[in-house]
Design an enzyme around this catalytic site. Structure first.
Site, PDB file in Angstrom:
ATOM      1  N   LYS A 218      17.369  38.112  30.326  1.00 42.60           N
ATOM      2  CA  LYS A 218      17.352  37.236  31.506  1.00 42.60           C
ATOM      3  C   LYS A 218      16.237  37.674  32.446  1.00 42.60           C
ATOM      4  O   LYS A 218      16.082  38.876  32.727  1.00 42.60           O
ATOM      5  CB  LYS A 218      18.704  37.270  32.217  1.00 42.60           C
ATOM      6  CG  LYS A 218      18.812  36.286  33.378  1.00 42.60           C
ATOM      7  CD  LYS A 218      20.241  36.199  33.891  1.00 42.60           C
ATOM      8  CE  LYS A 218      20.363  35.251  35.087  1.00 42.60           C
ATOM      9  NZ  LYS A 218      19.929  33.882  34.744  1.00 42.60           N
TER      10      LYS A 218
ATOM     11  N   HIS B  17      24.474  40.093  32.927  1.00 49.98           N
ATOM     12  CA  HIS B  17      23.850  39.196  31.956  1.00 49.98           C
ATOM     13  C   HIS B  17      23.121  39.982  30.875  1.00 49.98           C
ATOM     14  O   HIS B  17      22.877  41.184  31.011  1.00 49.98           O
ATOM     15  CB  HIS B  17      22.859  38.259  32.652  1.00 49.98           C
ATOM     16  CG  HIS B  17      23.507  37.152  33.416  1.00 49.98           C
ATOM     17  ND1 HIS B  17      24.037  37.336  34.676  1.00 49.98           N
ATOM     18  CD2 HIS B  17      23.722  35.846  33.104  1.00 49.98           C
ATOM     19  CE1 HIS B  17      24.547  36.188  35.105  1.00 49.98           C
ATOM     20  NE2 HIS B  17      24.370  35.271  34.171  1.00 49.98           N
TER      21      HIS B  17
END
Length: 266
Positions: A159, A155
């Protein structure tokens, strides 16, 4: 009937993409933005100002409900805010659709109990991408036959939670069909702590955070002389809109608690 939706997290990238996507639906209307600031202001696309005609911001949930009467709260904020937002929604009879990962098991249990007690439909989806949900379902199917599994999730570097909610949900779905066992060499030594990743009943989860990534996951399933790789890549947040609108429509027909979009996809 037009479904009236309030969005928590409308200022964020996913929240704004959801706002645009919902606006294009003939049976939905965004009536409010719930936030911890900007009360009394209006959201015009990505611009926030005092000019009426945009989406009104509210910092008080009760006031928002009284003035806009939303049917659904779409929450795409963060784990620190989502629990209280969802709790307030259920207590006010507003159906929450939650797209935030990183919610603790204790918080999930509390929301489930409250949703059932109040009979307010609630959907929590660690991932709104239809493709990602299919990846999870296919991985669970494959794990019945190939039980040595490692999950690699990647990600963007903004995040907050690791591993991702999608990776945890994938592991939970695989747990249901896979006999718990230690993978790798029985005398394996981890020279640097964490090198083998997080461990869930012997499965390993590895989290990567880098700029340039959005949301990606690969599930590797190994067998004697073979390897199966099931991968999903998200390149644009627009891919979440079909899952978001599906969940919003579905929650209007429910009075129970649902964890995972796969529960409402045939």
């Amino acid at each position: 009937m037009t479904i009236k939706v309030a969005i928590a997290g409308a200022r964020g990238r996913l929240g704004n993409a959801a706002l645009q996507g919902i606006t294009e639906m003939h049976d939905m209307e965004v009536v409010a933005a719930f936030d911890y600031k900007h009360g009394g202001l209006f959201l015009h696309d990505t611009v926030i100002n005092e000019e009426p005609g945009g989406i009104p911001f509210y910092t008080c949930f009760a006031t928002m409900v009284a003035e806009t009467e939303p049917d659904v709260l779409l929450d795409v904020t963060d784990p620190d805010a989502v629990f209280n937002n969802a709790k307030q929604a259920i207590e006010h009879g507003v159906r929450p659709v939650i797209g935030t990962s990183g919610i603790s098991n204790e918080s999930l249990a509390t929301l489930e109990e409250l949703a059932h007690a109040r009979q307010v439909g609630t959907i929590i989806a660690p991932n709104f991408s239809i493709g990602a949900v299919l990846m999870m379902k296919f991985s669970a199917m494959a794990a019945r036959y190939l039980g040595d599994v490692e999950i690699l999730e990647m990600h963007h570097d903004r995040k907050l939670d690791a591993p991702s909610g999608t990776a945890v949900k994938t592991a939970e779905m695989i747990q249901a069909v896979r006999a718990a066992h230690v993978q790798g060499h029985p005398e394996e030594q981890e020279i640097i702590p964490g090198a083998r990743g997080a461990d869930i009943e012997g499965m390993k989860i590895h989290s990567i955070r880098l700029p340039g990534l959005l949301a990606h996951q690969e599930v590797l399933l190994g067998g004697e002389g073979e390897l199966l790789s099931i991968r999903h890549d998200t390149m644009d947040r627009k891919s979440f809109i079909p899952g978001i609108t599906l969940a919003i429509r579905e929650v209007m027909n429910r009075n129970d608690f649902v964890y995972g979009l796969e529960k409402i996809i045939d």
